[in-house]
Design an enzyme around this catalytic site. Structure first.
Site, PDB file in Angstrom:
ATOM      1  N   GLU A  84      -1.692 -10.866 -17.535  1.00  0.00           N
ATOM      2  CA  GLU A  84      -1.905  -9.799 -16.559  1.00  0.00           C
ATOM      3  C   GLU A  84      -2.776  -8.659 -17.063  1.00  0.00           C
ATOM      4  O   GLU A  84      -3.464  -8.040 -16.269  1.00  0.00           O
ATOM      5  CB  GLU A  84      -0.596  -9.288 -15.954  1.00  0.00           C
ATOM      6  N   LYS A 142       2.601 -11.261 -19.871  1.00  0.00           N
ATOM      7  CA  LYS A 142       2.004  -9.982 -20.300  1.00  0.00           C
ATOM      8  C   LYS A 142       0.541 -10.199 -20.681  1.00  0.00           C
ATOM      9  O   LYS A 142      -0.327  -9.414 -20.313  1.00  0.00           O
ATOM     10  CB  LYS A 142       2.736  -9.420 -21.518  1.00  0.00           C
ATOM     11  N   GLU A 173       7.618 -14.447 -20.822  1.00  0.00           N
ATOM     12  CA  GLU A 173       7.231 -13.047 -20.656  1.00  0.00           C
ATOM     13  C   GLU A 173       5.977 -12.736 -21.504  1.00  0.00           C
ATOM     14  O   GLU A 173       5.084 -12.006 -21.062  1.00  0.00           O
ATOM     15  CB  GLU A 173       8.413 -12.147 -21.058  1.00  0.00           C
ATOM     16  N   HIS A 214       6.488 -33.227 -23.967  1.00  0.00           N
ATOM     17  CA  HIS A 214       6.579 -33.825 -22.629  1.00  0.00           C
ATOM     18  C   HIS A 214       5.340 -33.530 -21.785  1.00  0.00           C
ATOM     19  O   HIS A 214       5.367 -33.699 -20.571  1.00  0.00           O
ATOM     20  CB  HIS A 214       7.856 -33.337 -21.922  1.00  0.00           C
ATOM     21  N   CYS A 229       0.863  -1.164   0.000  1.00  0.00           N
ATOM     22  CA  CYS A 229       0.000   0.000   0.000  1.00  0.00           C
ATOM     23  C   CYS A 229       0.898   1.212   0.000  1.00  0.00           C
ATOM     24  O   CYS A 229       2.092   1.118   0.221  1.00  0.00           O
ATOM     25  CB  CYS A 229      -0.856  -0.001   1.250  1.00  0.00           C
ATOM     26  N   LYS A 285       1.666  -1.957  -8.975  1.00  0.00           N
ATOM     27  CA  LYS A 285       2.944  -1.777  -9.683  1.00  0.00           C
ATOM     28  C   LYS A 285       4.127  -2.284  -8.862  1.00  0.00           C
ATOM     29  O   LYS A 285       5.060  -2.856  -9.400  1.00  0.00           O
ATOM     30  CB  LYS A 285       3.111  -0.290 -10.006  1.00  0.00           C
ATOM     31  N   TRP A 293      -3.748  -1.981  -1.329  1.00  0.00           N
ATOM     32  CA  TRP A 293      -3.809  -3.208  -2.103  1.00  0.00           C
ATOM     33  C   TRP A 293      -4.119  -4.286  -1.075  1.00  0.00           C
ATOM     34  O   TRP A 293      -3.324  -4.542  -0.163  1.00  0.00           O
ATOM     35  CB  TRP A 293      -2.463  -3.469  -2.791  1.00  0.00           C
ATOM     36  N   ASN A 333       1.365  -0.142   5.818  1.00  0.00           N
ATOM     37  CA  ASN A 333       1.765  -0.917   4.648  1.00  0.00           C
ATOM     38  C   ASN A 333       2.551  -2.110   5.166  1.00  0.00           C
ATOM     39  O   ASN A 333       3.485  -1.936   5.948  1.00  0.00           O
ATOM     40  CB  ASN A 333       2.643  -0.047   3.733  1.00  0.00           C
ATOM     41  N   GLY A 334       2.145  -3.317   4.764  1.00  0.00           N
ATOM     42  CA  GLY A 334       2.864  -4.507   5.216  1.00  0.00           C
ATOM     43  C   GLY A 334       1.906  -5.533   5.789  1.00  0.00           C
ATOM     44  O   GLY A 334       0.709  -5.487   5.518  1.00  0.00           O
ATOM     45  N   ARG A 390       1.270   1.477  -5.927  1.00  0.00           N
ATOM     46  CA  ARG A 390       1.380   0.481  -4.858  1.00  0.00           C
ATOM     47  C   ARG A 390       0.068  -0.229  -4.573  1.00  0.00           C
ATOM     48  O   ARG A 390       0.018  -1.143  -3.754  1.00  0.00           O
ATOM     49  CB  ARG A 390       1.838   1.164  -3.571  1.00  0.00           C
TER      50      ARG A 390
HETATM   51  C1  F6R Z   1       4.839  -7.734 -14.747  1.00  0.00           C
HETATM   52  C2  F6R Z   1       5.389  -6.977 -13.656  1.00  0.00           C
HETATM   53  C3  F6R Z   1       5.833  -7.700 -12.435  1.00  0.00           C
HETATM   54  C4  F6R Z   1       7.173  -7.143 -11.929  1.00  0.00           C
HETATM   55  C5  F6R Z   1       7.553  -7.802 -10.601  1.00  0.00           C
HETATM   56  C6  F6R Z   1       8.903  -7.343 -10.108  1.00  0.00           C
HETATM   57  O1  F6R Z   1       4.525  -6.920 -15.832  1.00  0.00           O
HETATM   58  O2  F6R Z   1       5.483  -5.781 -13.715  1.00  0.00           O
HETATM   59  O3  F6R Z   1       5.927  -9.077 -12.648  1.00  0.00           O
HETATM   60  O4  F6R Z   1       8.147  -7.377 -12.901  1.00  0.00           O
HETATM   61  O5  F6R Z   1       6.583  -7.495  -9.645  1.00  0.00           O
HETATM   62  O6  F6R Z   1       8.919  -5.970  -9.901  1.00  0.00           O
HETATM   63  P1  F6R Z   1      10.270  -5.165  -9.795  1.00  0.00           P
HETATM   64  O7  F6R Z   1      10.947  -5.259 -11.103  1.00  0.00           O
HETATM   65  O8  F6R Z   1       9.835  -3.768  -9.470  1.00  0.00           O
HETATM   66  O9  F6R Z   1      11.066  -5.789  -8.701  1.00  0.00           O
END
Ligand code: F6R
Length: 610
Positions: free
Chosen positions: A489, A486, A482, A505, A2, A605, A75, A101-102, A27
């Site tokens: 998400e 993408k 990846e 497999h 958060c 994020k 969050w 936060n936590g 956050r």
């Molecule tokens: C996916 C994404 C997350 C971050 C992950 C690590 O698009 O953004 O999977 O890559 O939470 O975050 P960082 O790089 O900030 O440690």
């Protein structure tokens, strides 16, 4: 995970708190709330959803001169994202307001102790125990400074806590353990917040709190104390270094699209001043202080999460091939639990866009006392990981606003290329070719972006599917992972990423006419192998989208329902170009499905809880 913020000063405290909350929405954005002191009366307002919903509600209220306020954007961890569970939380008599936060790991224990002392709880959150516990000690000691400190010492887990209270209406109390917290110093005001962006609105200088520290902040003064060793802390404030957090979308519909289109600039910024084609050298100023140590290491462990972990997988191939150093990539969340022997010549390389990911921080902490070299590839300057590593290389991608990481991945892989070349000088016959190609990669990336209309058409055609398979080999394998991440998400489509050779497999059983495959087959060395895996998919009526170069197209053209042709580059640089392709594919698929692209459901994020 958060975001928290607090302000005490002369002006309308709600304004800087809302500005801070808007900057902290990366956050979490399930709910938001504030508590403020207006004419010595405390009020609390909360709203489900974005900070903008809270702003609208506050705009409709007649509020006079609040000169102290605290706020939170949430969050959800404990309890669903409802108004009741939103922060601030308060005690029964609404005299103590807390944002947090936590995670408080011993909240159940504290809750039962307080319930037996006749405290009543209204929410399901772990946070709610904090104001009640502070109240409990306030009733005991009649002194808020002592009550706050005693309560904080009882808490187990990870926390950044900010409290305001009717008993001390000119003070903001703050404490941290494993969750970032800063004090922002202004002209006639002071702030606290989760990071520099939270306090930037009204602060000129910043103080980063460390673990086991608490602070009492007033308009003109502040005190910091280590509550473990009970000593006062005297720390020099630093100038606030902040990138343009209020970056705008410009003409783009979403930050994600804008950030994907920044790829050429991102590659350029990450290599700027770091490669010299006249002397054929790579210069990484951030690693120079540890160069001697680094040249003696015999193993690198890369630690990261999510997209940064996939960048790490690309790094594994790069460092092994170019620098000839054995590398292992581990999910930071798993590394913590491993009991592996770690030799003195092992270096730890943490990769993180935000520099605040709790799992990566915890993994770095695990090796803190082992004397291992810890280096970082971080995007956010001044972040926790940037500060806790011995040395590192910044990504220079600029602020990434969209929750789905795009340009940061591209910068991370560019930096990993640089590190591999820097360490591999004289070891690899590919050195010169890779260095030269890296310099022109920004221009090549522009050619990939020009494929956006084609990728959009394909995405729209396939957007109704509920499942997707992504395949690749070697450097293209992390891109399959990846690509799948993408897509999941932001479009909420189920997607799997596999090494192409693994299909037979097990995963091949999934394939039918409703389960399309997105295959990365641009590798000069491996496209024929991947083509044979695609034969197997075709034989099961699976539809196939391929990414190829002019040269590799021939092997898969007949198998492909759709084909995207990217420029030819050394295999080591394919992840950078293919990142753009899979990012655009996910983006246009999500656009066709009408999801909330920049703020996908259930995500945030920066993942600041373990
Ligand atoms: C996916 C994404 C997350 C971050 C992950 C690590 O698009 O953004 O999977 O890559 O939470 O975050 P960082 O790089 O900030 O440690």
């Amino acid at each position: 995970m958060c975001g928290i913020v607090g302000y005490v000063g002369r002006g309308n405290a709600i304004k800087p708190v809302l500005a801070g909350l808007n900057n902290l929405e990366y956050r979490g954005y399930d709910s938001a709330g504030v508590a403020f002191c207006s004419d010595t009366v405390f009020h609390s307002v909360k709203q489900v959803g974005r900070v903008s919903a809270l702003e609208s509600e506050l705009a409709g209220l007649a509020i006079t001169k609040p000169n102290l306020a605290i706020g939170h954007t949430r969050w959800a961890t404990h309890g669903s994202p409802t108004k009741l569970n939103a922060h601030p939380h308060y005690n029964g008599s609404r005299t103590i307001f807390v944002v947090h936060n936590g995670i408080i790991e011993n909240h159940e224990e504290i809750r039962s102790m307080l319930e037996s002392a006749n405290y009543h709880f209204v929410s399901k959150t772990d946070t709610e125990v904090i104001p009640h516990l502070i109240d409990y000690f306030y009733q005991k000691f009649g002194n808020m400074d002592k009550a706050f400190e005693t309560a904080v010492k009882e808490l187990k887990g990870a926390y950044a806590i900010v409290m305001s209270t009717k008993h001390e209406p000119t003070k903001i109390y703050a404490a941290r353990l494993s969750s970032p917290l800063v004090i922002g110093l202004g002209k006639d005001s002071n702030m606290v917040g989760s990071d520099a962006s939270a306090v930037a609105d009204s602060s000129e200088q910043i103080i980063y709190l460390d673990d086991y520290e608490l602070a009492i902040v007033e308009r003109k003064t502040y005190k910091i104390k280590n509550f473990k060793d009970k000593k006062a802390v005297d720390r020099q404030p630093e100038e606030i270094v902040l990138e343009d957090v209020a970056a705008s979308k410009g003409d783009y519909e979403h930050f994600m699209l804008k950030e994907i289109f920044e790829a050429p600039k991102t590659i350029q910024n990450s290599i700027l001043g770091r490669i010299n084609l006249d002397t054929n050298t790579v210069k990484l100023g951030g690693l120079e202080s540890v160069e001697n140590n680094l040249r003696n290491i015999d193993r690198i462990i890369i630690l990261a999460c999510g997209t940064s972990y996939y960048a790490g997988l690309v790094g594994e191939y790069l460092l092994e091939e170019i620098a000839q150093i054995p590398v292992e990539v581990q999910l930071a969340s798993e590394f913590k639990y491993r009991k592996e022997p770690l030799g003195k010549n092992t270096a730890i390389l943490a990769i993180s866009q935000s520099g605040e990911t709790a799992d990566t921080i915890a993994a770095l902490k695990k090796v803190e006392d082992l004397g291992l070299l810890r280096i970082g590839i971080v995007n956010a300057p001044g972040s926790t990981i940037a500060r806790m590593t011995d040395a590192g290389v910044y990504c220079h991608a600029g602020p990434e606003i969209s929750v789905a990481s795009t340009k940061a991945f591209i910068a991370q892989v560019s930096v990993l290329n640089l590190i591999a070349l820097w360490l591999g000088q004289g070891k690899s016959s590919l050195y010169k070719e890779l260095l030269t190609n890296l310099a022109v990669l920004p221009k090549t990336a522009e050619k990939v972006l020009a494929l956006a209309p084609t990728i959009q058409q394909i995405a729209e055609k396939y957007a109704h599917h509920s499942d997707f398979m992504f395949l690749g080999r070697q450097y293209e394998f992390p891109m399959a992972l990846e690509g799948a991440l993408k897509l999941k998400e932001i479009s909420y489509i189920h997607a799997e990423g596999y090494a192409a050779g693994e299909m037979k497999h097990g995963p091949l059983a999934l394939i039918d006419e409703n389960f399309p495959t997105f295959a990365l087959c641009a590798s000069k060395n491996l496209y024929e192998k991947t083509a044979s895996n695609l034969q197997e998919v075709k034989a099961r009526s699976g539809k196939i989208i391929t990414v190829t170069t002019k040269e590799t197209t021939k092997a898969v053209k007949n198998l492909s329902n759709e084909n995207i042709v990217i420029p030819e580059v050394p295999d080591q640089h394919l992840p950078i170009l293919e990142a753009i392709v899979v990012q655009l594919f996910a983006y246009y698929t999500a656009l066709a499905r009408g999801t909330d692209i920049d703020k996908p459901r259930n995500l945030a994020k920066s993942v600041t809880v373990e």
